[in-house]
Design a protein around this motif. Sequence first.
Motif, PDB file in Angstrom:
ATOM      1  N   ASN A  60      -0.738   1.729  10.186  1.00  0.00           N
ATOM      2  CA  ASN A  60      -0.025   1.025   9.114  1.00  0.00           C
ATOM      3  C   ASN A  60       0.240   1.975   7.951  1.00  0.00           C
ATOM      4  OD1 ASN A  60       1.059  -0.804   7.314  1.00  0.00           O
ATOM      5  ND2 ASN A  60      -0.744  -2.112   7.222  1.00  0.00           N
ATOM      6  N   SER A  64       3.980   2.972   6.778  1.00  0.00           N
ATOM      7  CA  SER A  64       4.341   2.496   5.443  1.00  0.00           C
ATOM      8  C   SER A  64       4.313   3.584   4.378  1.00  0.00           C
ATOM      9  CB  SER A  64       3.363   1.387   5.026  1.00  0.00           C
ATOM     10  OG  SER A  64       3.315   0.367   5.982  1.00  0.00           O
ATOM     11  N   GLU A  70       2.175  -2.590   4.613  1.00  0.00           N
ATOM     12  CA  GLU A  70       2.767  -3.832   5.082  1.00  0.00           C
ATOM     13  C   GLU A  70       1.682  -4.850   5.407  1.00  0.00           C
ATOM     14  OE1 GLU A  70       6.014  -4.576   5.487  1.00  0.00           O
ATOM     15  OE2 GLU A  70       6.767  -2.605   4.909  1.00  0.00           O
ATOM     16  N   ASP A  71       2.008  -6.116   5.211  1.00  0.00           N
ATOM     17  CA  ASP A  71       1.166  -7.212   5.666  1.00  0.00           C
ATOM     18  C   ASP A  71       1.737  -7.628   7.008  1.00  0.00           C
ATOM     19  OD1 ASP A  71      -0.247  -9.472   6.211  1.00  0.00           O
ATOM     20  OD2 ASP A  71       0.344 -10.551   4.410  1.00  0.00           O
ATOM     21  N   PHE A  72       1.091  -7.213   8.078  1.00  0.00           N
ATOM     22  CA  PHE A  72       1.641  -7.451   9.404  1.00  0.00           C
ATOM     23  C   PHE A  72       1.110  -8.729  10.040  1.00  0.00           C
ATOM     24  CE2 PHE A  72       2.476  -2.792   9.306  1.00  0.00           C
ATOM     25  CZ  PHE A  72       3.846  -2.872   9.499  1.00  0.00           C
ATOM     26  N   TYR A  81       3.947  -5.142  13.201  1.00  0.00           N
ATOM     27  CA  TYR A  81       3.315  -3.861  13.522  1.00  0.00           C
ATOM     28  C   TYR A  81       3.317  -3.650  15.041  1.00  0.00           C
ATOM     29  CZ  TYR A  81      -0.381  -0.465  14.385  1.00  0.00           C
ATOM     30  OH  TYR A  81      -1.098   0.607  14.844  1.00  0.00           O
TER      31      TYR A  81
END
Length: 102
Positions: A60, A64, A70-72, A81
């Motif tokens: 991540n 990113s 990111e909030d996956f 993701y």
Amino acid sequence: MGKYTDAFRNYILAAVNNPSFPPKRGSVDHSTAGGKFLYNLFRAGEIHPIKGLLAEIVGNAIISHHSYLEDFLSPELESNYLKRVRDKRDKSLEEFERTHIY
């Protein structure tokens, strides 16, 4: 890994050689390859929970690195993701794997 490709090299050379008309920023994806590499290395076969989680966290960060983490996670448990590192075809990683031994 994504930066160690002909596509990224050509992108940088075009930016240096044509500063008034550089290529569009972000037109060469150089981060997916690293995320996919970690996913393939640590998530294939029998998954060790700690290594799998660490691979996702570091992956991540790689994916990113030009923005924010990111909030996956989603309520549907669909992960962007996973879609990116598992399902997206990445020519950079394929080129790296074809030309290098690791």
